[in-house]
Motif scaffolding. Sequence first.
Motif: not given
Length: 516
Positions: A374-378
Amino acid sequence: MGVTKRYGETVALDRAGIQVMPGRTHALVGRNGAGKSTLVSILTGLTSPDEGEVRFGGEPAPRPADRDAWRRRVACVYQKSTIIPELTVAENLYLHRHDLNRFGLVRWGALRRKAAALLAGWSVDVDVRLPAGELDVEQRQFVEIARALSFGARFIILDEPTAQLDAAAIARLFTRIRALQEQGVTFLFISHHLQEIYEICDTVTVFRDARHILTTAVADLSHAELVAAMAGEATGLTAALPRASVPADAGEVLGVRGLSYGDAYREVDLRVRAGEIVGLAGAAASGRTELAETVAGLRAADSGAIEVAGRRPRPGSVPDALAAGVGFVPRDRHHQGFVPMMSIADNATMTVPERLGEAGLISGRRRDRLARTLITNLAIKTPGPGLPVTGLSGGNQQKVVMARALASDPRLLVLITPTAGVDVKSKEFLLGKVEETASGGSGVLIASDELDDLRLCDRLLVMFQGRLVTEMAAGWHDHDVVAAMEGVRLDTPDASDAPYTPDAPDTLDAPDAPDV
Protein backbone atom coordinates in the motif's frame (compact mmCIF):
# COMPACT_ATOMS: atom_id res chain seq x y z
CA MET A 1 -6.70 46.74 6.93
CA GLY A 2 -4.29 44.65 4.88
CA VAL A 3 -4.45 41.65 7.21
CA THR A 4 -2.23 38.66 6.48
CA LYS A 5 -2.26 35.40 8.43
CA ARG A 6 -0.15 32.33 7.74
CA TYR A 7 -0.20 28.86 9.23
CA GLY A 8 3.08 27.32 8.14
CA GLU A 9 3.05 27.35 4.34
CA THR A 10 -0.71 27.97 4.20
CA VAL A 11 -1.76 31.59 3.66
CA ALA A 12 -5.15 31.87 5.38
CA LEU A 13 -5.51 35.61 4.68
CA ASP A 14 -3.52 37.57 2.12
CA ARG A 15 -3.63 41.34 2.69
CA ALA A 16 -7.39 41.11 3.17
CA GLY A 17 -9.64 43.64 4.86
CA ILE A 18 -13.20 44.62 5.62
CA GLN A 19 -14.76 47.90 6.80
CA VAL A 20 -18.11 47.64 8.57
CA MET A 21 -20.09 50.83 9.11
CA PRO A 22 -22.12 51.47 12.30
CA GLY A 23 -25.76 50.38 12.39
CA ARG A 24 -25.48 48.23 9.27
CA THR A 25 -25.84 44.52 8.59
CA HIS A 26 -22.81 43.67 6.51
CA ALA A 27 -22.52 40.31 4.75
CA LEU A 28 -19.28 38.36 4.44
CA VAL A 29 -19.46 35.59 1.84
CA GLY A 30 -17.00 33.28 0.20
CA ARG A 31 -16.54 29.62 -0.56
CA ASN A 32 -14.86 27.15 1.76
CA GLY A 33 -11.24 28.20 2.36
CA ALA A 34 -11.86 31.81 1.40
CA GLY A 35 -10.59 33.06 4.77
CA LYS A 36 -13.87 33.88 6.56
CA SER A 37 -13.19 31.80 9.70
CA THR A 38 -9.67 33.19 10.04
CA LEU A 39 -11.03 36.72 9.76
CA VAL A 40 -13.60 36.03 12.50
CA SER A 41 -10.83 34.70 14.77
CA ILE A 42 -8.84 37.88 14.20
CA LEU A 43 -11.86 40.17 14.65
CA THR A 44 -12.67 38.57 18.00
CA GLY A 45 -9.09 38.63 19.28
CA LEU A 46 -8.63 34.86 19.33
CA THR A 47 -5.89 35.10 16.69
CA SER A 48 -3.40 37.86 15.99
CA PRO A 49 -2.59 38.80 12.39
CA ASP A 50 0.95 38.46 11.10
CA GLU A 51 0.54 41.75 9.26
CA GLY A 52 -2.08 44.51 9.24
CA GLU A 53 -4.28 45.78 12.05
CA VAL A 54 -7.78 45.74 13.53
CA ARG A 55 -9.45 48.99 14.60
CA PHE A 56 -12.76 49.61 16.39
CA GLY A 57 -14.27 53.07 16.05
CA GLY A 58 -10.95 54.33 14.77
CA GLU A 59 -9.05 53.03 17.81
CA PRO A 60 -6.56 50.13 17.71
CA ALA A 61 -7.89 46.79 18.91
CA PRO A 62 -7.09 45.78 22.52
CA ARG A 63 -4.15 43.60 23.47
CA PRO A 64 -4.95 39.90 22.83
CA ALA A 65 -4.77 39.11 26.54
CA ASP A 66 -7.36 41.75 27.50
CA ARG A 67 -10.44 39.60 26.94
CA ASP A 68 -12.80 41.99 28.76
CA ALA A 69 -11.82 44.82 26.42
CA TRP A 70 -12.53 42.60 23.40
CA ARG A 71 -15.93 41.60 24.82
CA ARG A 72 -16.87 45.27 25.17
CA ARG A 73 -16.25 45.78 21.45
CA VAL A 74 -17.22 42.61 19.58
CA ALA A 75 -18.86 39.21 20.03
CA CYS A 76 -19.54 36.25 17.77
CA VAL A 77 -22.61 34.02 17.86
CA TYR A 78 -21.36 30.80 16.33
CA GLN A 79 -23.35 28.11 14.53
CA LYS A 80 -22.40 25.78 17.38
CA SER A 81 -23.83 27.29 20.56
CA THR A 82 -21.50 28.30 23.41
CA ILE A 83 -24.35 28.22 25.93
CA ILE A 84 -23.75 25.76 28.80
CA PRO A 85 -26.87 23.55 28.82
CA GLU A 86 -26.61 22.49 32.49
CA LEU A 87 -26.76 26.07 33.75
CA THR A 88 -29.84 28.29 33.85
CA VAL A 89 -30.34 31.13 31.41
CA ALA A 90 -29.50 33.64 34.14
CA GLU A 91 -26.26 31.82 35.01
CA ASN A 92 -25.24 31.72 31.35
CA LEU A 93 -25.91 35.43 30.92
CA TYR A 94 -23.71 36.41 33.86
CA LEU A 95 -21.22 33.56 34.01
CA HIS A 96 -18.25 34.63 36.17
CA ARG A 97 -20.03 37.95 36.82
CA HIS A 98 -22.28 36.90 39.73
CA ASP A 99 -23.27 39.45 42.38
CA LEU A 100 -21.98 38.28 45.75
CA ASN A 101 -23.14 39.16 49.25
CA ARG A 102 -20.76 40.10 52.07
CA PHE A 103 -20.22 36.40 52.83
CA GLY A 104 -19.06 35.70 49.26
CA LEU A 105 -22.23 33.84 48.32
CA VAL A 106 -24.11 34.41 45.07
CA ARG A 107 -27.19 36.65 45.38
CA TRP A 108 -29.41 34.43 43.24
CA GLY A 109 -32.48 36.63 43.43
CA ALA A 110 -30.53 39.68 42.31
CA LEU A 111 -28.90 37.67 39.54
CA ARG A 112 -32.26 36.49 38.16
CA ARG A 113 -33.75 39.99 38.35
CA LYS A 114 -30.78 41.48 36.50
CA ALA A 115 -30.94 38.74 33.85
CA ALA A 116 -34.68 39.24 33.37
CA ALA A 117 -34.18 43.01 33.00
CA LEU A 118 -31.45 42.44 30.41
CA LEU A 119 -33.62 40.16 28.29
CA ALA A 120 -36.62 42.45 28.60
CA GLY A 121 -34.49 45.41 27.54
CA TRP A 122 -33.61 43.64 24.31
CA SER A 123 -37.10 42.11 23.83
CA VAL A 124 -35.98 38.51 24.38
CA ASP A 125 -38.88 36.49 25.81
CA VAL A 126 -37.14 33.68 27.73
CA ASP A 127 -37.60 32.53 31.34
CA VAL A 128 -34.23 33.13 33.03
CA ARG A 129 -34.86 30.29 35.50
CA LEU A 130 -34.95 27.62 32.78
CA PRO A 131 -31.97 25.32 32.25
CA ALA A 132 -30.37 26.51 29.01
CA GLY A 133 -30.51 22.94 27.67
CA GLU A 134 -34.30 23.29 27.41
CA LEU A 135 -34.07 26.23 24.99
CA ASP A 136 -34.51 25.70 21.28
CA VAL A 137 -31.89 26.88 18.78
CA GLU A 138 -33.63 30.20 18.16
CA GLN A 139 -33.87 31.02 21.87
CA ARG A 140 -30.22 30.10 22.46
CA GLN A 141 -29.15 32.49 19.71
CA PHE A 142 -31.14 35.35 21.22
CA VAL A 143 -29.68 34.62 24.66
CA GLU A 144 -26.17 34.65 23.21
CA ILE A 145 -26.83 37.98 21.48
CA ALA A 146 -28.19 39.44 24.73
CA ARG A 147 -25.15 38.16 26.63
CA ALA A 148 -22.84 39.86 24.13
CA LEU A 149 -24.77 43.11 24.44
CA SER A 150 -24.54 42.94 28.25
CA PHE A 151 -20.76 43.38 28.01
CA GLY A 152 -21.28 46.58 26.05
CA ALA A 153 -20.50 45.19 22.59
CA ARG A 154 -22.44 46.80 19.78
CA PHE A 155 -20.79 44.83 17.00
CA ILE A 156 -22.11 41.26 16.68
CA ILE A 157 -20.81 38.61 14.25
CA LEU A 158 -23.44 36.05 13.25
CA ASP A 159 -21.75 32.93 11.86
CA GLU A 160 -24.25 30.85 9.84
CA PRO A 161 -27.10 31.86 12.18
CA THR A 162 -29.87 30.31 10.08
CA ALA A 163 -28.29 26.88 9.50
CA GLN A 164 -30.52 25.15 12.07
CA LEU A 165 -33.61 27.39 11.88
CA ASP A 166 -36.86 26.85 10.00
CA ALA A 167 -38.42 29.57 7.84
CA ALA A 168 -40.55 31.04 10.64
CA ALA A 169 -37.57 31.24 13.03
CA ILE A 170 -35.43 32.86 10.32
CA ALA A 171 -38.11 35.50 9.82
CA ARG A 172 -38.17 36.22 13.58
CA LEU A 173 -34.35 36.41 13.66
CA PHE A 174 -34.35 38.93 10.83
CA THR A 175 -37.03 41.00 12.58
CA ARG A 176 -34.87 41.03 15.72
CA ILE A 177 -31.77 42.02 13.73
CA ARG A 178 -33.61 44.97 12.19
CA ALA A 179 -34.90 46.08 15.61
CA LEU A 180 -31.39 45.91 17.10
CA GLN A 181 -30.02 47.85 14.13
CA GLU A 182 -32.42 50.66 15.00
CA GLN A 183 -30.91 50.65 18.50
CA GLY A 184 -27.39 51.09 17.12
CA VAL A 185 -26.18 47.48 16.92
CA THR A 186 -23.98 46.52 13.96
CA PHE A 187 -23.91 43.01 12.48
CA LEU A 188 -21.47 41.05 10.36
CA PHE A 189 -23.60 38.33 8.77
CA ILE A 190 -21.91 35.17 7.45
CA SER A 191 -24.08 32.77 5.47
CA HIS A 192 -23.94 30.25 2.63
CA HIS A 193 -27.54 31.08 1.68
CA LEU A 194 -27.24 33.98 -0.72
CA GLN A 195 -30.94 34.77 -0.79
CA GLU A 196 -30.65 35.72 2.91
CA ILE A 197 -27.95 38.25 2.03
CA TYR A 198 -30.39 40.08 -0.23
CA GLU A 199 -33.13 39.97 2.40
CA ILE A 200 -31.29 41.25 5.48
CA CYS A 201 -27.96 42.88 4.52
CA ASP A 202 -27.08 46.39 3.34
CA THR A 203 -23.53 45.70 2.16
CA VAL A 204 -21.65 42.60 1.04
CA THR A 205 -17.95 41.74 1.05
CA VAL A 206 -16.63 38.77 -0.95
CA PHE A 207 -13.48 36.86 -0.03
CA ARG A 208 -11.91 34.35 -2.39
CA ASP A 209 -8.70 32.37 -2.00
CA ALA A 210 -7.77 34.29 1.19
CA ARG A 211 -8.14 37.69 -0.49
CA HIS A 212 -10.66 40.51 -0.50
CA ILE A 213 -12.42 40.56 -3.88
CA LEU A 214 -15.08 43.27 -3.58
CA THR A 215 -17.27 45.27 -1.22
CA THR A 216 -20.44 46.89 -2.52
CA ALA A 217 -24.07 47.65 -1.72
CA VAL A 218 -26.20 44.51 -1.93
CA ALA A 219 -28.76 46.35 -4.05
CA ASP A 220 -26.09 47.03 -6.68
CA LEU A 221 -25.08 43.39 -7.13
CA SER A 222 -27.15 40.75 -8.92
CA HIS A 223 -27.11 37.12 -7.83
CA ALA A 224 -25.14 36.21 -10.96
CA GLU A 225 -22.49 38.86 -10.24
CA LEU A 226 -22.19 37.73 -6.62
CA VAL A 227 -21.72 34.10 -7.66
CA ALA A 228 -19.11 35.15 -10.23
CA ALA A 229 -17.18 37.06 -7.56
CA MET A 230 -17.23 34.03 -5.24
CA ALA A 231 -16.28 31.51 -7.93
CA GLY A 232 -13.78 33.50 -9.97
CA GLU A 233 -12.20 31.93 -12.97
CA ALA A 234 -11.41 28.23 -12.95
CA THR A 235 -8.13 27.85 -11.09
CA GLY A 236 -6.28 25.20 -9.16
CA LEU A 237 -5.63 21.78 -10.65
CA THR A 238 -5.15 21.17 -14.31
CA ALA A 239 -8.42 20.18 -15.92
CA ALA A 240 -8.86 16.44 -15.97
CA LEU A 241 -8.65 14.68 -19.31
CA PRO A 242 -12.00 13.39 -20.58
CA ARG A 243 -12.78 9.96 -19.15
CA ALA A 244 -14.02 7.06 -21.19
CA SER A 245 -17.79 6.75 -21.02
CA VAL A 246 -19.16 4.27 -18.54
CA PRO A 247 -20.85 1.44 -20.45
CA ALA A 248 -24.63 1.69 -20.47
CA ASP A 249 -24.90 -1.87 -19.18
CA ALA A 250 -22.49 -1.33 -16.28
CA GLY A 251 -23.90 -2.80 -13.07
CA GLU A 252 -25.18 -0.66 -10.26
CA VAL A 253 -22.84 -0.66 -7.24
CA LEU A 254 -24.83 1.86 -5.20
CA GLY A 255 -28.56 2.35 -5.12
CA VAL A 256 -30.06 4.91 -2.72
CA ARG A 257 -33.84 5.10 -2.70
CA GLY A 258 -36.09 7.38 -0.66
CA LEU A 259 -33.40 8.05 1.95
CA SER A 260 -34.16 10.58 4.72
CA TYR A 261 -32.23 11.50 7.85
CA GLY A 262 -33.65 14.02 10.32
CA ASP A 263 -33.40 17.58 9.03
CA ALA A 264 -30.16 16.83 7.17
CA TYR A 265 -31.66 15.41 3.95
CA ARG A 266 -35.00 14.16 2.66
CA GLU A 267 -36.22 11.64 0.06
CA VAL A 268 -32.89 11.23 -1.73
CA ASP A 269 -32.56 8.89 -4.71
CA LEU A 270 -29.24 8.30 -6.46
CA ARG A 271 -27.23 5.53 -8.09
CA VAL A 272 -23.60 4.89 -8.96
CA ARG A 273 -22.60 2.36 -11.62
CA ALA A 274 -19.45 0.27 -11.74
CA GLY A 275 -16.57 2.40 -13.06
CA GLU A 276 -18.53 5.64 -12.58
CA ILE A 277 -17.41 8.65 -10.52
CA VAL A 278 -20.36 10.61 -9.14
CA GLY A 279 -19.92 13.91 -7.33
CA LEU A 280 -22.15 15.06 -4.50
CA ALA A 281 -21.74 18.84 -4.24
CA GLY A 282 -23.25 21.19 -1.70
CA ALA A 283 -22.52 23.87 0.87
CA ALA A 284 -21.90 23.12 4.55
CA ALA A 285 -25.53 22.63 5.57
CA SER A 286 -26.70 20.97 2.35
CA GLY A 287 -26.76 17.42 3.73
CA ARG A 288 -24.04 16.06 1.43
CA THR A 289 -21.75 14.99 4.28
CA GLU A 290 -24.53 13.31 6.26
CA LEU A 291 -25.69 11.47 3.14
CA ALA A 292 -22.19 10.17 2.37
CA GLU A 293 -21.71 9.13 6.01
CA THR A 294 -25.01 7.25 5.87
CA VAL A 295 -23.84 5.29 2.83
CA ALA A 296 -20.59 4.48 4.67
CA GLY A 297 -22.49 3.19 7.72
CA LEU A 298 -21.69 6.02 10.14
CA ARG A 299 -25.36 7.04 10.33
CA ALA A 300 -28.64 5.15 10.22
CA ALA A 301 -31.25 6.74 7.97
CA ASP A 302 -34.77 7.30 9.30
CA SER A 303 -36.30 5.85 6.14
CA GLY A 304 -35.36 4.57 2.72
CA ALA A 305 -32.91 1.91 1.56
CA ILE A 306 -29.26 1.55 0.58
CA GLU A 307 -28.02 -1.27 -1.62
CA VAL A 308 -24.30 -1.85 -2.25
CA ALA A 309 -23.33 -4.34 -4.96
CA GLY A 310 -26.56 -6.28 -4.45
CA ARG A 311 -26.38 -6.31 -0.64
CA ARG A 312 -28.30 -4.25 1.89
CA PRO A 313 -25.96 -3.43 4.79
CA ARG A 314 -27.54 -2.95 8.20
CA PRO A 315 -28.29 0.78 8.69
CA GLY A 316 -25.72 2.57 10.81
CA SER A 317 -23.25 -0.34 10.75
CA VAL A 318 -19.72 0.37 9.51
CA PRO A 319 -18.76 -3.35 9.63
CA ASP A 320 -21.78 -4.20 7.47
CA ALA A 321 -20.87 -1.46 5.00
CA LEU A 322 -17.28 -2.76 4.84
CA ALA A 323 -18.54 -6.31 4.31
CA ALA A 324 -20.77 -5.09 1.49
CA GLY A 325 -17.74 -3.59 -0.26
CA VAL A 326 -17.59 0.06 0.86
CA GLY A 327 -14.23 1.82 1.21
CA PHE A 328 -14.41 5.14 3.03
CA VAL A 329 -12.34 8.32 3.41
CA PRO A 330 -13.92 10.56 6.09
CA ARG A 331 -13.94 14.35 6.06
CA ASP A 332 -11.55 14.85 9.01
CA ARG A 333 -8.46 12.67 8.93
CA HIS A 334 -7.29 13.85 12.37
CA HIS A 335 -10.46 12.85 14.23
CA GLN A 336 -11.94 10.16 12.00
CA GLY A 337 -9.24 9.02 9.58
CA PHE A 338 -6.46 7.44 11.62
CA VAL A 339 -5.29 6.50 15.11
CA PRO A 340 -2.45 9.00 15.75
CA MET A 341 0.03 6.92 17.76
CA MET A 342 -0.47 3.73 15.77
CA SER A 343 1.88 2.84 12.95
CA ILE A 344 1.28 3.34 9.26
CA ALA A 345 0.97 -0.45 8.92
CA ASP A 346 -1.72 -0.74 11.60
CA ASN A 347 -3.69 2.23 10.28
CA ALA A 348 -3.55 1.18 6.65
CA THR A 349 -4.61 -2.42 7.27
CA MET A 350 -7.16 -2.09 10.08
CA THR A 351 -10.11 -2.69 7.72
CA VAL A 352 -8.80 -6.10 6.54
CA PRO A 353 -7.86 -8.12 9.67
CA GLU A 354 -9.02 -11.33 7.95
CA ARG A 355 -6.12 -10.96 5.50
CA LEU A 356 -3.51 -10.62 8.23
CA GLY A 357 -3.76 -13.95 10.04
CA GLU A 358 -5.81 -16.92 11.18
CA ALA A 359 -8.25 -17.38 14.08
CA GLY A 360 -8.34 -13.68 14.87
CA LEU A 361 -4.56 -13.44 15.31
CA ILE A 362 -2.63 -10.89 13.28
CA SER A 363 0.70 -11.79 11.74
CA GLY A 364 3.06 -8.85 11.91
CA ARG A 365 4.86 -10.18 8.85
CA ARG A 366 1.66 -10.33 6.76
CA ARG A 367 0.56 -6.92 8.01
CA ASP A 368 3.87 -5.28 7.11
CA ARG A 369 3.97 -6.99 3.71
CA LEU A 370 0.51 -5.66 2.82
CA ALA A 371 1.40 -2.26 4.29
CA ARG A 372 4.53 -2.02 2.13
CA THR A 373 2.43 -2.77 -0.96
CA LEU A 374 0.00 0.00 0.00
CA ILE A 375 2.87 2.40 0.79
CA THR A 376 4.30 1.77 -2.68
CA ASN A 377 0.93 2.08 -4.43
CA LEU A 378 0.10 5.34 -2.64
CA ALA A 379 3.68 6.74 -2.81
CA ILE A 380 3.73 7.38 0.93
CA LYS A 381 7.04 8.95 1.93
CA THR A 382 8.19 7.04 5.00
CA PRO A 383 11.28 5.12 6.15
CA GLY A 384 9.09 2.11 6.89
CA PRO A 385 5.64 0.80 7.85
CA GLY A 386 6.38 1.01 11.58
CA LEU A 387 6.49 4.82 11.69
CA PRO A 388 3.59 6.41 13.64
CA VAL A 389 1.23 8.30 11.35
CA THR A 390 1.88 11.49 13.34
CA GLY A 391 5.42 11.48 11.90
CA LEU A 392 4.08 12.09 8.38
CA SER A 393 3.20 15.29 6.56
CA GLY A 394 -0.47 16.13 6.02
CA GLY A 395 -0.44 14.89 2.44
CA ASN A 396 1.12 11.57 3.42
CA GLN A 397 -1.30 11.16 6.33
CA GLN A 398 -4.16 11.54 3.86
CA LYS A 399 -2.53 8.92 1.64
CA VAL A 400 -2.57 6.52 4.61
CA VAL A 401 -6.30 7.15 5.02
CA MET A 402 -6.79 6.48 1.31
CA ALA A 403 -4.67 3.33 1.58
CA ARG A 404 -6.94 2.01 4.33
CA ALA A 405 -10.01 2.69 2.14
CA LEU A 406 -8.45 0.82 -0.80
CA ALA A 407 -6.98 -2.07 1.21
CA SER A 408 -10.22 -4.05 0.95
CA ASP A 409 -10.47 -3.65 -2.86
CA PRO A 410 -13.83 -1.88 -2.46
CA ARG A 411 -16.73 -2.18 -4.90
CA LEU A 412 -17.76 1.34 -3.85
CA LEU A 413 -15.37 4.10 -2.70
CA VAL A 414 -17.01 6.90 -0.68
CA LEU A 415 -14.91 10.05 -0.22
CA ILE A 416 -15.72 13.20 1.78
CA THR A 417 -13.55 16.22 0.86
CA PRO A 418 -10.70 13.80 0.10
CA THR A 419 -8.02 16.44 -0.57
CA ALA A 420 -8.72 18.82 2.34
CA GLY A 421 -5.56 20.33 3.79
CA VAL A 422 -3.05 18.77 1.41
CA ASP A 423 -0.63 20.37 -1.04
CA VAL A 424 -1.31 20.55 -4.76
CA LYS A 425 1.03 17.68 -5.64
CA SER A 426 -0.62 15.36 -3.10
CA LYS A 427 -4.04 16.51 -4.27
CA GLU A 428 -3.27 15.60 -7.88
CA PHE A 429 -1.90 12.22 -6.81
CA LEU A 430 -4.91 11.35 -4.65
CA LEU A 431 -7.40 12.32 -7.35
CA GLY A 432 -5.39 10.31 -9.88
CA LYS A 433 -5.68 7.31 -7.56
CA VAL A 434 -9.46 7.83 -7.42
CA GLU A 435 -9.64 7.80 -11.21
CA GLU A 436 -7.46 4.69 -11.31
CA THR A 437 -9.81 2.97 -8.85
CA ALA A 438 -12.82 3.77 -11.02
CA SER A 439 -11.01 2.55 -14.13
CA GLY A 440 -10.60 -0.77 -12.33
CA GLY A 441 -14.39 -1.14 -12.12
CA SER A 442 -15.22 0.30 -8.70
CA GLY A 443 -17.89 2.95 -8.30
CA VAL A 444 -16.90 6.23 -6.60
CA LEU A 445 -19.01 8.76 -4.70
CA ILE A 446 -17.24 12.04 -3.86
CA ALA A 447 -19.00 14.42 -1.43
CA SER A 448 -17.31 17.80 -1.44
CA ASP A 449 -17.71 21.53 -1.89
CA GLU A 450 -14.20 21.79 -3.39
CA LEU A 451 -14.55 22.08 -7.16
CA ASP A 452 -11.13 20.53 -7.75
CA ASP A 453 -12.35 17.34 -6.05
CA LEU A 454 -15.29 17.19 -8.43
CA ARG A 455 -13.73 17.91 -11.82
CA LEU A 456 -13.07 14.26 -12.68
CA CYS A 457 -16.69 13.22 -12.01
CA ASP A 458 -18.81 11.73 -14.77
CA ARG A 459 -21.90 13.24 -13.17
CA LEU A 460 -22.39 15.92 -10.53
CA LEU A 461 -25.39 15.93 -8.16
CA VAL A 462 -25.95 19.17 -6.27
CA MET A 463 -27.66 19.31 -2.88
CA PHE A 464 -29.30 22.35 -1.31
CA GLN A 465 -31.03 22.38 2.06
CA GLY A 466 -31.28 18.60 2.21
CA ARG A 467 -32.53 17.92 -1.31
CA LEU A 468 -30.97 16.99 -4.63
CA VAL A 469 -31.73 20.02 -6.79
CA THR A 470 -29.87 19.42 -10.03
CA GLU A 471 -27.69 16.99 -11.98
CA MET A 472 -24.86 18.12 -14.27
CA ALA A 473 -22.83 16.16 -16.77
CA ALA A 474 -19.05 16.40 -16.98
CA GLY A 475 -17.89 19.72 -18.45
CA TRP A 476 -19.94 21.92 -16.10
CA HIS A 477 -18.99 25.54 -15.52
CA ASP A 478 -17.79 26.66 -12.07
CA HIS A 479 -20.36 29.46 -11.87
CA ASP A 480 -23.25 27.08 -12.51
CA VAL A 481 -22.12 24.71 -9.77
CA VAL A 482 -21.50 27.45 -7.21
CA ALA A 483 -24.89 29.01 -8.01
CA ALA A 484 -26.68 25.68 -7.54
CA MET A 485 -24.81 25.02 -4.28
CA GLU A 486 -25.83 28.44 -2.98
CA GLY A 487 -29.44 28.02 -4.09
CA VAL A 488 -29.37 30.64 -6.86
CA ARG A 489 -30.92 30.40 -10.34
CA LEU A 490 -28.81 31.84 -13.15
CA ASP A 491 -31.20 30.85 -15.97
CA THR A 492 -33.90 33.47 -15.36
CA PRO A 493 -34.28 36.86 -17.09
CA ASP A 494 -33.43 38.63 -13.81
CA ALA A 495 -31.52 36.23 -11.62
CA SER A 496 -31.28 38.75 -8.80
CA ASP A 497 -35.02 38.37 -8.26
CA ALA A 498 -35.11 34.59 -8.44
CA PRO A 499 -33.37 32.80 -5.58
CA TYR A 500 -33.90 29.08 -5.34
CA THR A 501 -36.25 27.92 -2.60
CA PRO A 502 -36.80 24.34 -1.45
CA ASP A 503 -40.51 24.72 -2.17
CA ALA A 504 -39.77 25.09 -5.87
CA PRO A 505 -39.46 22.03 -8.13
CA ASP A 506 -36.47 19.87 -7.25
CA THR A 507 -34.52 20.69 -10.42
CA LEU A 508 -32.51 23.59 -11.76
CA ASP A 509 -32.27 24.07 -15.49
CA ALA A 510 -28.65 25.31 -15.33
CA PRO A 511 -27.43 24.51 -12.75
CA ASP A 512 -17.80 53.85 14.17
CA ALA A 513 -16.87 50.92 12.56
CA PRO A 514 -14.57 47.94 12.94
CA ASP A 515 -11.89 48.33 10.30
CA VAL A 516 -9.71 45.38 9.39
